[in-house]
Design an enzyme around this catalytic site. Structure first.
Site, PDB file in Angstrom:
ATOM      1  N   GLU A 130      -5.160   2.840 -36.221  1.00  0.00           N
ATOM      2  CA  GLU A 130      -4.587   4.086 -35.727  1.00  0.00           C
ATOM      3  C   GLU A 130      -5.439   4.635 -34.585  1.00  0.00           C
ATOM      4  O   GLU A 130      -6.447   5.327 -34.840  1.00  0.00           O
ATOM      5  CB  GLU A 130      -4.547   5.125 -36.850  1.00  0.00           C
ATOM      6  CG  GLU A 130      -3.727   4.710 -38.043  1.00  0.00           C
ATOM      7  CD  GLU A 130      -3.187   5.903 -38.805  1.00  0.00           C
ATOM      8  OE1 GLU A 130      -1.977   5.988 -38.967  1.00  0.00           O
ATOM      9  OE2 GLU A 130      -3.990   6.774 -39.208  1.00  0.00           O
TER      10      GLU A 130
ATOM     11  N   GLY B 123       0.007  11.816 -33.752  1.00  0.00           N
ATOM     12  CA  GLY B 123       0.652  13.110 -33.630  1.00  0.00           C
ATOM     13  C   GLY B 123       0.816  13.597 -32.195  1.00  0.00           C
ATOM     14  O   GLY B 123       1.125  14.760 -31.966  1.00  0.00           O
TER      15      GLY B 123
ATOM     16  N   GLU C 151      -8.269  12.089 -39.251  1.00  0.00           N
ATOM     17  CA  GLU C 151      -8.374  13.548 -39.480  1.00  0.00           C
ATOM     18  C   GLU C 151      -9.522  13.854 -40.439  1.00  0.00           C
ATOM     19  O   GLU C 151     -10.200  14.881 -40.294  1.00  0.00           O
ATOM     20  CB  GLU C 151      -7.029  14.097 -39.981  1.00  0.00           C
ATOM     21  CG  GLU C 151      -6.017  14.149 -38.835  1.00  0.00           C
ATOM     22  CD  GLU C 151      -4.561  14.054 -39.253  1.00  0.00           C
ATOM     23  OE1 GLU C 151      -4.246  14.221 -40.440  1.00  0.00           O
ATOM     24  OE2 GLU C 151      -3.732  13.776 -38.360  1.00  0.00           O
TER      25      GLU C 151
ATOM     26  N   ASN D  55       2.637   9.195 -44.542  1.00  0.00           N
ATOM     27  CA  ASN D  55       1.554  10.120 -44.878  1.00  0.00           C
ATOM     28  C   ASN D  55       2.062  11.539 -44.629  1.00  0.00           C
ATOM     29  O   ASN D  55       2.228  11.941 -43.479  1.00  0.00           O
ATOM     30  CB  ASN D  55       0.341   9.803 -43.980  1.00  0.00           C
ATOM     31  CG  ASN D  55      -0.773  10.823 -44.132  1.00  0.00           C
ATOM     32  OD1 ASN D  55      -0.774  11.635 -45.069  1.00  0.00           O
ATOM     33  ND2 ASN D  55      -1.731  10.779 -43.212  1.00  0.00           N
TER      34      ASN D  55
ATOM     35  N   SER E  98       2.219   7.932 -33.765  1.00  0.00           N
ATOM     36  CA  SER E  98       3.474   8.294 -33.096  1.00  0.00           C
ATOM     37  C   SER E  98       4.561   7.233 -33.265  1.00  0.00           C
ATOM     38  O   SER E  98       5.333   6.956 -32.340  1.00  0.00           O
ATOM     39  CB  SER E  98       3.229   8.590 -31.614  1.00  0.00           C
ATOM     40  OG  SER E  98       2.370   9.715 -31.476  1.00  0.00           O
TER      41      SER E  98
ATOM     42  N   HIS F   2      -9.097   8.214 -42.810  1.00  0.00           N
ATOM     43  CA  HIS F   2      -8.129   8.688 -41.818  1.00  0.00           C
ATOM     44  C   HIS F   2      -8.877   9.460 -40.727  1.00  0.00           C
ATOM     45  O   HIS F   2      -9.843  10.177 -41.017  1.00  0.00           O
ATOM     46  CB  HIS F   2      -7.071   9.580 -42.491  1.00  0.00           C
ATOM     47  CG  HIS F   2      -5.922   9.884 -41.591  1.00  0.00           C
ATOM     48  ND1 HIS F   2      -5.985  10.850 -40.616  1.00  0.00           N
ATOM     49  CD2 HIS F   2      -4.681   9.325 -41.497  1.00  0.00           C
ATOM     50  CE1 HIS F   2      -4.819  10.882 -39.972  1.00  0.00           C
ATOM     51  NE2 HIS F   2      -4.012   9.972 -40.476  1.00  0.00           N
TER      52      HIS F   2
ATOM     53  N   LYS G 108       0.600  14.245 -45.208  1.00  0.00           N
ATOM     54  CA  LYS G 108      -0.514  15.147 -44.838  1.00  0.00           C
ATOM     55  C   LYS G 108      -0.433  16.452 -45.648  1.00  0.00           C
ATOM     56  O   LYS G 108      -0.002  16.449 -46.795  1.00  0.00           O
ATOM     57  CB  LYS G 108      -0.514  15.401 -43.326  1.00  0.00           C
ATOM     58  CG  LYS G 108      -0.470  14.097 -42.509  1.00  0.00           C
ATOM     59  CD  LYS G 108      -0.834  14.291 -41.081  1.00  0.00           C
ATOM     60  CE  LYS G 108      -0.630  12.998 -40.312  1.00  0.00           C
ATOM     61  NZ  LYS G 108      -1.169  13.024 -38.961  1.00  0.00           N
TER      62      LYS G 108
HETATM   63  C1  PEP Z   1      -1.120   9.453 -39.144  1.00  0.00           C
HETATM   64  O1  PEP Z   1      -1.512  10.602 -39.338  1.00  0.00           O
HETATM   65  O2  PEP Z   1      -1.587   8.521 -39.807  1.00  0.00           O
HETATM   66  C2  PEP Z   1      -0.113   9.226 -38.117  1.00  0.00           C
HETATM   67  C3  PEP Z   1       0.075   8.028 -37.714  1.00  0.00           C
HETATM   68  O3  PEP Z   1       0.551  10.357 -37.647  1.00  0.00           O
HETATM   69  P1  PEP Z   1       1.787  10.359 -36.616  1.00  0.00           P
HETATM   70  O4  PEP Z   1       2.767   9.321 -37.072  1.00  0.00           O
HETATM   71  O5  PEP Z   1       2.326  11.751 -36.700  1.00  0.00           O
HETATM   72  O6  PEP Z   1       1.229  10.032 -35.261  1.00  0.00           O
END
Ligand code: PEP
Length: 246
Positions: free
Chosen positions: A160, A166, A90, A4, A205, A88, A6
């Site tokens: 997630e 992040g 976010e 992703n 992460s 998601h 973003k």
């Molecule tokens: C995400 O935004 O779906 C995600 C898993 O981000 P990151 O890998 O940066 O934690």
């Protein structure tokens, strides 16, 4: 292995990244998916022409068209992509998307031939309160409400945990696998045995150093990766790890 990107990358940068992903994915058995920004869907889909790499939108509106300034209709994404991220964290946290919105987007995705990648996960406060399982199950059932037993086989679920996205605070693989198992079991109860094959990703992460721990769990079929997907070397290593696991 899904990346992703973003809100990162001009079209030029996205094309460069896409070429790197295409090279890293050549001949691998694992399914690879990238979710570029909407402005780069067209050029990125050109890079992947004739390649098995899948393309995902990062978001859609639920309406087919209309007076929704700044939004992206599902049919617009479906011109270039076969998948779409829905729910998601976010979108939920920064843009106020509700479970109901997520459900409408899931239905809109199916109506336009997109396979939804539905993101679920608890916040740190919900985990601390012992509400991880109820939060995840609640988001899961809300998002999939009203879909058919045939449609369910086309979804992917990304577990997630919000506190891991992040932050570098990756979830313990055994715990991620436990929640993924809960997701799988819940879908089977709700939709029947066919739902047991739904692909479940862990996200939060993930990088080359920890990905194998997740992929080793029987209920984790892959990963949804944010930060590391912007680094061609790191994402290439993740694709190789997924290929080994496949
Ligand atoms: C995400 O935004 O779906 C995600 C898993 O981000 P990151 O890998 O940066 O934690």
């Amino acid at each position: 292995m899904a990346g992703n990107w973003k809100m990162n990358g001009t079209s030029t940068r996205c094309v460069e990244l896409a070429h790197a992903v295409r090279a890293a994915s050549d001949g691998v058995a694992a399914q690879v998916i990238v979710a570029p920004p909407a402005t780069s869907l067209a050029v990125v889909s050109g890079v992947f022409a004739g390649s098995p790499v899948g393309i995902a939108g990062q978001n859609i509106h639920w309406a087919a068209s209309g007076a929704f300034t700044g939004e992206i209709a599902p049919g617009m994404v479906a011109e270039y992509a076969g998948f779409v991220l829905v729910g998601h964290s976010e979108r939920r946290q920064l843009f106020g998307e509700t479970d109901d919105d997520t459900n409408r987007k899931v239905h809109a995705a199916f109506d336009h031939g997109l396979a939804p990648i539905i993101c679920v996960g608890e916040t740190a406060a919900q985990r601390a309160a012992g509400a991880t399982d109820t939060t995840v199950a609640g988001q899961l059932f809300a998002a999939t409400d009203g879909i058919t037993a045939v449609e369910v086989e086309r979804i992917m679920i990304a577990y997630e945990p919000v506190w891991s996205i992040g932050t570098g605070a990756a979830c313990d693989p055994a715990e991620a696998g436990r929640v993924a198992g809960l997701v799988r079991g819940s879908l089977e109860v709700a939709f029947g045995p066919g739902a047991g094959d739904v692909r479940i990703l862990y996200g939060g992460s993930v990088g080359p150093a920890n990905v194998r721990g997740y992929l080793a769990h029987e209920d984790v079929d892959g990963a949804l990766v944010g930060g590391a997907s912007l680094d061609p070397a790191a994402f290439g290593a993740l694709v190789r790890a997924a290929d080994e696991a496949a």
